[in-house]
Design an enzyme around this catalytic site. Structure first.
Site, PDB file in Angstrom:
ATOM      1  N   GLU A 192       0.844  -1.207   0.000  1.00  0.00           N
ATOM      2  CA  GLU A 192       0.000   0.000   0.000  1.00  0.00           C
ATOM      3  C   GLU A 192       0.879   1.256   0.000  1.00  0.00           C
ATOM      4  OE1 GLU A 192      -3.250   0.183  -0.379  1.00  0.00           O
ATOM      5  OE2 GLU A 192      -3.998  -1.800   0.168  1.00  0.00           O
ATOM      6  N   LYS A 234      -3.656  10.003   2.253  1.00  0.00           N
ATOM      7  CA  LYS A 234      -4.999   9.424   2.374  1.00  0.00           C
ATOM      8  C   LYS A 234      -5.963  10.447   2.964  1.00  0.00           C
ATOM      9  CE  LYS A 234      -7.998   5.861   2.601  1.00  0.00           C
ATOM     10  NZ  LYS A 234      -8.079   4.457   2.855  1.00  0.00           N
ATOM     11  N   GLU A 244     -16.297   9.204  -2.826  1.00  0.00           N
ATOM     12  CA  GLU A 244     -15.831   8.792  -4.148  1.00  0.00           C
ATOM     13  C   GLU A 244     -16.798   9.234  -5.239  1.00  0.00           C
ATOM     14  OE1 GLU A 244     -14.137   4.891  -3.800  1.00  0.00           O
ATOM     15  OE2 GLU A 244     -13.829   4.766  -5.966  1.00  0.00           O
ATOM     16  N   HIS A 256      -6.025  -2.491  -6.876  1.00  0.00           N
ATOM     17  CA  HIS A 256      -7.058  -3.214  -6.135  1.00  0.00           C
ATOM     18  C   HIS A 256      -8.063  -3.934  -7.027  1.00  0.00           C
ATOM     19  CE1 HIS A 256      -5.279  -1.039  -2.867  1.00  0.00           C
ATOM     20  NE2 HIS A 256      -6.090  -1.588  -1.987  1.00  0.00           N
ATOM     21  N   HIS A 260      -8.197  -7.463  -5.725  1.00  0.00           N
ATOM     22  CA  HIS A 260      -9.371  -8.039  -5.047  1.00  0.00           C
ATOM     23  C   HIS A 260      -9.814  -9.316  -5.751  1.00  0.00           C
ATOM     24  CE1 HIS A 260     -11.083  -4.353  -2.690  1.00  0.00           C
ATOM     25  NE2 HIS A 260     -10.034  -4.910  -2.109  1.00  0.00           N
TER      26      HIS A 260
HETATM   27  N1  GLY Z   1     -11.458   2.094   5.537  1.00  0.00           N
HETATM   28  C1  GLY Z   1     -10.664   2.301   4.411  1.00  0.00           C
HETATM   29  C2  GLY Z   1     -11.059   3.464   3.608  1.00  0.00           C
HETATM   30  O1  GLY Z   1     -11.936   4.208   3.964  1.00  0.00           O
HETATM   31  O2  GLY Z   1     -10.472   3.682   2.562  1.00  0.00           O
END
Ligand code: GLY
Length: 378
Positions: A192, A234, A244, A256, A260
């Site tokens: 990550e 982040k 998003e 991902h 995933h």
């Molecule tokens: N819990 C991880 C995120 O909100 O990206």
């Protein structure tokens, strides 16, 4: 040399009256004071798993009690299996038994991404939401899953298919936890961190390259530097695009989509950890980007080398590509059946592309496989 000068503590996720701090410390000493100032309630349900509980439970309970909270620990299984509907229902039952007249409950998630996601999800639905804080104990959780408020459980058809956006009231990062991680857990978290370098921060990427030994030795200064940098990236992304809706947050999905699907195809067996699968997913995305003419060979090699140099897998073992392709179809990132990938265009910048040919994805998965069956190439 620090990556970029910035104020490390506190980092703020800025969301109006739901804003919260990310604190990066080298112990739990500050925890009682911070909790007191948040006025979270009378009782804390401490959700963790048996392994974390035996390592850190005692000291965390000591500091939680110092904040005036009565603490009731509840243990959940130690694997992705904990993020099931069954476990969530069990946990809700346990919380309601702890609850009672005159009590105000909060949840403390102590653990990695699995515990954080499950505990946060349950906190979001119990009595339509009770406060929770994250005390992440893995590198992956400290830089990623504890921050951002996406909380969820898995369904048999895919990961994180049932969940909420529900922000914690505090993320308390104690980097001393990282020293005790297994090598595999540590390396998984590095995936990550590499992701943040590729999507947003060339200076961080270069820092990882130039300080690999110090990072692998888990030197405090190096850990603080990379964790703080990632937490800040982040926090800034979530502050700008919590749900998003503007595609800003989407870039966090780099690696991902295929990652995933690889995890799902292996039935969350732990054959690949989340970080290992994301590392493979980043390689798939970078190779697709290169094939589509968006990423130079030089940058593709830099990304692949970085992933391999931290000991992450760069080949998929025991693969059944058809299974991975089937899992992709269930992924939330496949909007209405349209393939959607985050593709690097250079180290530090990515783009979002839809309608990537499934044939190309399949071919790149096959190329990454150590063994393929002839049927995979049909
Ligand atoms: N819990 C991880 C995120 O909100 O990206």
């Amino acid at each position: 040399m620090p990556v970029v000068k910035f104020k490390m503590n506190p980092t703020i996720v800025s969301l109006g009256d739901r804003s919260y701090k990310i604190l990066i410390e080298n112990s739990l000493k500050m925890l009682p004071r911070k909790l007191k100032s948040l006025n979270l309630g009378t009782d804390a349900v401490l959700i963790t798993n048996p392994k974390i509980n035996s390592l850190f439970g005692k000291s965390v309970r000591y500091y939680l009690k110092g904040s005036g909270l009565r603490v009731s620990p509840v243990l959940v299984p130690d694997s992705e299996r904990a993020k099931s509907v069954k476990e969530a229902v069990k946990l809700l039952g346990a919380i309601s038994k702890i609850d009672g007249k005159g009590k105000r409950l909060c949840v403390i998630a102590l653990g990695g991404g699995v515990v954080g996601d499950l505990a946060g999800f349950v906190a979001s639905i119990y009595k339509r939401g009770i406060p929770y804080i994250q005390i992440p104990t893995t590198l992956l959780a400290q830089v990623d899953s504890s921050i951002g408020g996406k909380v969820a459980i898995d369904l048999t058809t895919g990961k994180n298919l049932t969940g909420s956006f529900y922000q914690p009231r505090l993320v308390y990062i104690d980097i001393s936890f990282i020293k005790g991680l297994s090598r595999r857990d540590f390396i998984s978290g590095m995936a990550e961190i590499i992701k943040y370098g590729v999507i947003k921060d060339k200076a961080l990427f270069n820092y990882l390259r130039d300080n690999r030994s110090a990072i692998l030795r888990r030197e405090t200064k190096a850990l603080k530097e990379i964790i703080a940098r990632c937490a800040k990236i982040k926090a800034d992304i979530v502050s700008k695009d919590e749900r998003e809706r503007k595609s800003i947050r989407t870039i966090l999905n780099f690696g991902h989509t295929a990652g995933h699907a690889i995890e799902t195809a292996f039935g969350y067996s732990g054959f690949y950890s989340h970080g290992e699968a994301v590392g493979l997913g980043m390689i798939v995305a970078a190779r697709i980007s290169n094939r589509m003419g968006h990423l130079s060979v030089a940058d593709l090699l830099k990304i692949e080398e970085m992933i391999g140099s931290f000991g992450l897998p760069t080949k998929i073992k025991r693969v059944d590509t058809r299974k991975i392709m089937r899992s992709l179809a269930y992924d939330k990132k496949f909007i209405h059946g349209i393939t959607r990938f985050v593709l690097p265009v250079r180290v530090g910048r990515v783009i979002i592309k839809e309608r990537i040919s499934e044939e190309m994805i399949r071919q790149e998965l096959n190329r990454l496989s150590l063994k393929t069956t002839p049927a995979d190439d049909r």
